[in-house]
Design an enzyme around this catalytic site. Structure first.
Site, PDB file in Angstrom:
ATOM      1  N   SER A   1     -53.136  99.918 -27.938  1.00 28.79           N
ATOM      2  CA  SER A   1     -54.008  98.847 -28.398  1.00 28.79           C
ATOM      3  C   SER A   1     -55.121  98.481 -27.694  1.00 28.79           C
ATOM      4  O   SER A   1     -55.198  98.727 -26.327  1.00 28.79           O
ATOM      5  CB  SER A   1     -52.868  97.470 -27.921  1.00 28.79           C
ATOM      6  OG  SER A   1     -53.436  96.255 -28.325  1.00 28.79           O
TER       7      SER A   1
ATOM      8  N   CYS B   1     -47.043  88.579 -23.449  1.00 25.59           N
ATOM      9  CA  CYS B   1     -48.223  88.907 -23.637  1.00 25.59           C
ATOM     10  C   CYS B   1     -49.271  88.089 -22.914  1.00 25.59           C
ATOM     11  O   CYS B   1     -49.124  86.883 -22.794  1.00 25.59           O
ATOM     12  CB  CYS B   1     -48.777  88.887 -24.928  1.00 25.59           C
ATOM     13  SG  CYS B   1     -47.640  89.760 -26.268  1.00 25.59           S
TER      14      CYS B   1
ATOM     15  N   GLU C   1     -46.848  96.112 -13.879  1.00 22.14           N
ATOM     16  CA  GLU C   1     -45.656  96.020 -14.544  1.00 22.14           C
ATOM     17  C   GLU C   1     -45.555  96.591 -15.837  1.00 22.14           C
ATOM     18  O   GLU C   1     -46.681  97.025 -16.640  1.00 22.14           O
ATOM     19  CB  GLU C   1     -45.668  94.151 -14.831  1.00 22.14           C
ATOM     20  CG  GLU C   1     -45.415  93.499 -13.575  1.00 22.14           C
ATOM     21  CD  GLU C   1     -45.761  92.145 -13.638  1.00 22.14           C
ATOM     22  OE1 GLU C   1     -44.984  91.208 -13.289  1.00 22.14           O
ATOM     23  OE2 GLU C   1     -46.889  91.656 -14.166  1.00 22.14           O
TER      24      GLU C   1
ATOM     25  N   CYS D   1     -56.662  85.632 -21.493  1.00 27.78           N
ATOM     26  CA  CYS D   1     -55.607  86.714 -20.841  1.00 27.78           C
ATOM     27  C   CYS D   1     -55.521  86.656 -19.105  1.00 27.78           C
ATOM     28  O   CYS D   1     -56.567  86.665 -18.510  1.00 27.78           O
ATOM     29  CB  CYS D   1     -56.202  88.292 -21.268  1.00 27.78           C
ATOM     30  SG  CYS D   1     -54.844  89.388 -20.596  1.00 27.78           S
TER      31      CYS D   1
ATOM     32  N   ASN E   1     -49.489  82.327 -25.023  1.00 27.49           N
ATOM     33  CA  ASN E   1     -48.667  82.093 -23.959  1.00 27.49           C
ATOM     34  C   ASN E   1     -49.216  81.390 -22.790  1.00 27.49           C
ATOM     35  O   ASN E   1     -50.316  81.898 -22.305  1.00 27.49           O
ATOM     36  CB  ASN E   1     -48.030  83.368 -23.375  1.00 27.49           C
ATOM     37  CG  ASN E   1     -47.123  83.642 -24.456  1.00 27.49           C
ATOM     38  OD1 ASN E   1     -46.141  83.161 -25.015  1.00 27.49           O
ATOM     39  ND2 ASN E   1     -47.511  85.137 -24.826  1.00 27.49           N
TER      40      ASN E   1
ATOM     41  N   SER F   1     -56.791  94.017 -31.075  1.00 25.53           N
ATOM     42  CA  SER F   1     -56.804  92.637 -30.932  1.00 25.53           C
ATOM     43  C   SER F   1     -57.810  91.847 -31.379  1.00 25.53           C
ATOM     44  O   SER F   1     -58.739  92.067 -30.645  1.00 25.53           O
ATOM     45  CB  SER F   1     -56.409  92.349 -29.120  1.00 25.53           C
ATOM     46  OG  SER F   1     -55.391  93.233 -28.732  1.00 25.53           O
ATOM     47  N   LEU F   2     -57.770  91.400 -32.563  1.00 20.97           N
ATOM     48  CA  LEU F   2     -59.022  90.905 -33.061  1.00 20.97           C
ATOM     49  C   LEU F   2     -59.206  89.642 -32.528  1.00 20.97           C
ATOM     50  O   LEU F   2     -60.125  89.269 -32.136  1.00 20.97           O
ATOM     51  CB  LEU F   2     -58.597  90.917 -34.499  1.00 20.97           C
ATOM     52  CG  LEU F   2     -60.031  90.393 -35.482  1.00 20.97           C
ATOM     53  CD1 LEU F   2     -60.924  91.307 -35.196  1.00 20.97           C
ATOM     54  CD2 LEU F   2     -59.266  90.624 -36.870  1.00 20.97           C
TER      55      LEU F   2
ATOM     56  N   GLY G   1     -54.192  96.178 -18.485  1.00 16.71           N
ATOM     57  CA  GLY G   1     -55.458  96.979 -18.979  1.00 16.71           C
ATOM     58  C   GLY G   1     -55.793  97.155 -20.215  1.00 16.71           C
ATOM     59  O   GLY G   1     -55.219  96.518 -21.109  1.00 16.71           O
ATOM     60  N   GLU G   2     -56.697  97.723 -20.193  1.00 17.90           N
ATOM     61  CA  GLU G   2     -57.347  98.396 -21.431  1.00 17.90           C
ATOM     62  C   GLU G   2     -57.344  99.909 -21.651  1.00 17.90           C
ATOM     63  O   GLU G   2     -58.173 100.593 -20.899  1.00 17.90           O
ATOM     64  CB  GLU G   2     -58.849  97.847 -21.424  1.00 17.90           C
ATOM     65  CG  GLU G   2     -59.738  98.382 -22.789  1.00 17.90           C
ATOM     66  CD  GLU G   2     -59.039  98.510 -24.068  1.00 17.90           C
ATOM     67  OE1 GLU G   2     -58.598  97.369 -24.367  1.00 17.90           O
ATOM     68  OE2 GLU G   2     -58.933  99.149 -24.784  1.00 17.90           O
TER      69      GLU G   2
ATOM     70  N   CYS H   1     -57.909  94.396 -15.386  1.00 15.61           N
ATOM     71  CA  CYS H   1     -58.721  94.744 -16.410  1.00 15.61           C
ATOM     72  C   CYS H   1     -59.886  94.241 -16.279  1.00 15.61           C
ATOM     73  O   CYS H   1     -60.508  93.173 -15.715  1.00 15.61           O
ATOM     74  CB  CYS H   1     -57.933  94.075 -17.546  1.00 15.61           C
ATOM     75  SG  CYS H   1     -58.536  94.755 -19.117  1.00 15.61           S
TER      76      CYS H   1
ATOM     77  N   CYS I   1     -43.227  98.402 -22.958  1.00 16.02           N
ATOM     78  CA  CYS I   1     -44.525  98.314 -22.902  1.00 16.02           C
ATOM     79  C   CYS I   1     -45.150  98.603 -21.523  1.00 16.02           C
ATOM     80  O   CYS I   1     -44.579  98.020 -20.596  1.00 16.02           O
ATOM     81  CB  CYS I   1     -44.585  96.734 -23.179  1.00 16.02           C
ATOM     82  SG  CYS I   1     -46.264  95.866 -22.960  1.00 16.02           S
TER      83      CYS I   1
ATOM     84  N   CYS J   1     -61.401  89.100 -21.140  1.00 19.28           N
ATOM     85  CA  CYS J   1     -60.834  88.031 -22.181  1.00 19.28           C
ATOM     86  C   CYS J   1     -60.355  86.683 -21.517  1.00 19.28           C
ATOM     87  O   CYS J   1     -59.518  86.777 -20.717  1.00 19.28           O
ATOM     88  CB  CYS J   1     -59.649  88.613 -23.241  1.00 19.28           C
ATOM     89  SG  CYS J   1     -60.328  90.387 -23.801  1.00 19.28           S
TER      90      CYS J   1
HETATM   91  N1  SAH Z   1     -56.330  95.439 -23.602  1.00 21.45           N
HETATM   92  C1  SAH Z   1     -55.468  95.844 -24.814  1.00 21.45           C
HETATM   93  C2  SAH Z   1     -53.876  95.849 -24.302  1.00 21.45           C
HETATM   94  C3  SAH Z   1     -53.504  94.582 -23.903  1.00 21.45           C
HETATM   95  S1  SAH Z   1     -52.377  94.224 -25.112  1.00 21.45           S
HETATM   96  C4  SAH Z   1     -55.882  94.872 -25.878  1.00 21.45           C
HETATM   97  O1  SAH Z   1     -56.429  94.032 -25.587  1.00 21.45           O
HETATM   98  O2  SAH Z   1     -55.345  95.068 -27.005  1.00 21.45           O
HETATM   99  C5  SAH Z   1     -51.977  92.465 -24.763  1.00 21.45           C
HETATM  100  C6  SAH Z   1     -52.170  91.666 -25.863  1.00 21.45           C
HETATM  101  O3  SAH Z   1     -51.849  90.311 -25.478  1.00 21.45           O
HETATM  102  C7  SAH Z   1     -53.385  91.704 -26.569  1.00 21.45           C
HETATM  103  O4  SAH Z   1     -53.292  91.682 -28.096  1.00 21.45           O
HETATM  104  C8  SAH Z   1     -53.877  90.260 -25.977  1.00 21.45           C
HETATM  105  O5  SAH Z   1     -54.896  89.698 -27.093  1.00 21.45           O
HETATM  106  C9  SAH Z   1     -52.932  89.367 -26.037  1.00 21.45           C
HETATM  107  N2  SAH Z   1     -52.935  88.368 -24.949  1.00 21.45           N
HETATM  108  C10 SAH Z   1     -53.596  88.175 -23.926  1.00 21.45           C
HETATM  109  N3  SAH Z   1     -53.259  87.263 -23.419  1.00 21.45           N
HETATM  110  C11 SAH Z   1     -52.312  86.318 -24.001  1.00 21.45           C
HETATM  111  C12 SAH Z   1     -51.812  85.106 -23.791  1.00 21.45           C
HETATM  112  N4  SAH Z   1     -51.774  84.513 -23.028  1.00 21.45           N
HETATM  113  N5  SAH Z   1     -51.071  84.743 -24.824  1.00 21.45           N
HETATM  114  C13 SAH Z   1     -50.836  85.725 -25.961  1.00 21.45           C
HETATM  115  N6  SAH Z   1     -51.185  86.721 -26.018  1.00 21.45           N
HETATM  116  C14 SAH Z   1     -52.205  87.146 -25.382  1.00 21.45           C
END
Ligand code: SAH
Length: 371
Positions: A219, A361, A93, A120, A318, A242-243, A187-188, A113, A106, A117
């Site tokens: 990202s 996200c 998507e 996610c 979310n 993504s910290l 994906g990463e 992935c 985006c 995490c």
């Molecule tokens: N893999 C990369 C690119 C994905 S970016 C990365 O981790 O940065 C997607 C962003 O959405 C990341 O910052 C992730 O931490 C955030 N994210 C993932 N799941 C989420 C959720 N359920 N609610 C809000 N943000 C989320």
């Protein structure tokens, strides 16, 4: 198509090499490249400034792939989600965030992935495969085509990906243009650099998609060696990290990548990342209710990033089925946001836009909703 080369996998220098290998003049590559990216040519027969003989010859060794969305959904806030069927049973998507004259797209870099995490949704599907360079580029080209036919009318108000102060020359783009690309979909991206780097090179090539490198953001969850490689191979691209946690204890738990590259090494990689001029690293911080959303977290966050040119994107979690985390309260979001603003940090709290079409996200799964 077996044996034929997909020209959308090739940067301009790679295309030159490919054509030279076939005994063709170097300038042919530029012609073909422009046909593909500036004219959106789908086949060699369209390339009218190239001789018929050469076109026939090209068609024997190469092809130009394409993606068309299988579904397009528009959310109540104007966000558009595109589902692309990759033709092998898999799908990814992309999400368009329309803002007047400054659209952001985006895009995805992998099917699924591997980073796992905990919060996610995409991460729960594991890694199926990397996207090719062509599949990354084709997401952009397909969305450009869609918005040329059907320009977004509903516009979101804020767009944290567009730096009005530094990259805005005062001229909005046409409603059908894409200004910013963020690799924040499925994906990463740093786990697929072999395909992501050529894709970015095609995006920012003045003969390619002609995007400004300051308007492409990668990202990452924090793959430290790959951050260094990205910085070496494409300096000047924007970096978002993504910290999501301020202690190794918590980050180890919610982001397994932290067990290999703990916070200190991640921040060191941020310090070493070659950012041009006054550019900043974006720190994304998913706020998980009751888990990492306290003022103590805000304080630790500030301490961690204060010696790095930074801006912060707060992303209220979310919620999605099967995930135990909760969204933070509005009160916690406001307090966290205010703590940072009061200390002169540039903070944007991301609206959970596209929520009604699961385009927010962490909600992308590459499947149609069963209606
Ligand atoms: N893999 C990369 C690119 C994905 S970016 C990365 O981790 O940065 C997607 C962003 O959405 C990341 O910052 C992730 O931490 C955030 N994210 C993932 N799941 C989420 C959720 N359920 N609610 C809000 N943000 C989320």
């Amino acid at each position: 198509m077996t044996g034929k080369i997909d020209l959308k996998n090739l940067t301009l220098p790679a295309l030159e090499q490919f054509l030279q290998g076939q005994g063709k003049e170097r300038f042919r590559a530029l012609q073909v490249f422009k046909w593909i990216y500036q004219q959106d040519a789908g086949g060699f027969e369209e390339m009218t400034n190239i001789s018929k003989a050469l076109r026939t010859e090209l068609a024997e060794t190469a092809f130009i792939s394409n993606l068309e969305p299988e579904a397009v959904e528009e959310g109540s806030d104007g966000t558009r989600k595109y589902l692309f069927n990759l033709g092998d049973g898999h799908a990814v998507e992309s999400v368009l965030i329309p803002i007047e004259g400054r659209n952001t797209l985006c895009i995805s870099s992998q099917v699924g992935c591997a980073m796992a995490c905990e919060f996610c949704l995409t991460g729960t599907f594991k890694l199926t495969r990397n996207l090719t360079t062509a599949e990354i580029i084709n997401q952009i080209m397909a969305v450009k085509r869609d918005i040329a036919r059907n320009p977004p009318s509903l516009l979101v108000e804020q767009n944290e990906f567009d730096d009005a102060d530094e990259s805005d020359d005062g001229h909005p783009d046409s409603p059908a243009a894409i200004r910013n690309i963020v690799l924040m979909g499925m994906g990463e991206p740093l786990h697929n650099l072999d395909n992501v780097i050529p894709a970015i090179q095609i995006m920012i090539d003045g003969n390619g998609l002609q995007l400004s490198n300051r308007r492409v953001t990668v990202s990452t969850c924090g793959l430290v060696p790959e951050m260094a490689r990205l910085g070496r191979e494409i300096p000047n691209v924007n970096l978002a990290v993504s910290l999501n946690a301020t202690t190794n204890e918590l980050r180890d738990r919610i982001m397994p990548v932290n067990r290999s590259y703990p916070i200190e090494s991640l921040l060191q990689a941020c310090r070493e990342f070659p950012l041009p001029g006054r550019r900043k690293v974006t720190f994304e911080y998913v706020m998980l209710g009751g888990v990492n959303d306290s003022l103590d977290d805000a304080k630790r966050l500030l301490r961690l990033i204060s010696d790095i040119p930074n801006k912060v994107n707060l992303i209220p979690f979310n919620e999605h089925d099967g995930c135990g985390f909760k969204a933070p309260s509005q009160k916690a979001i406001d307090a966290f946001h205010k703590y940072l603003i009061d200390r002169h940090v540039t903070v944007i709290t991301r609206d959970s836009r596209g929520g009604d079409i699961s385009a927010a996200c962490g909600q992308l799964k590459g499947k149609l909703e069963k209606k």
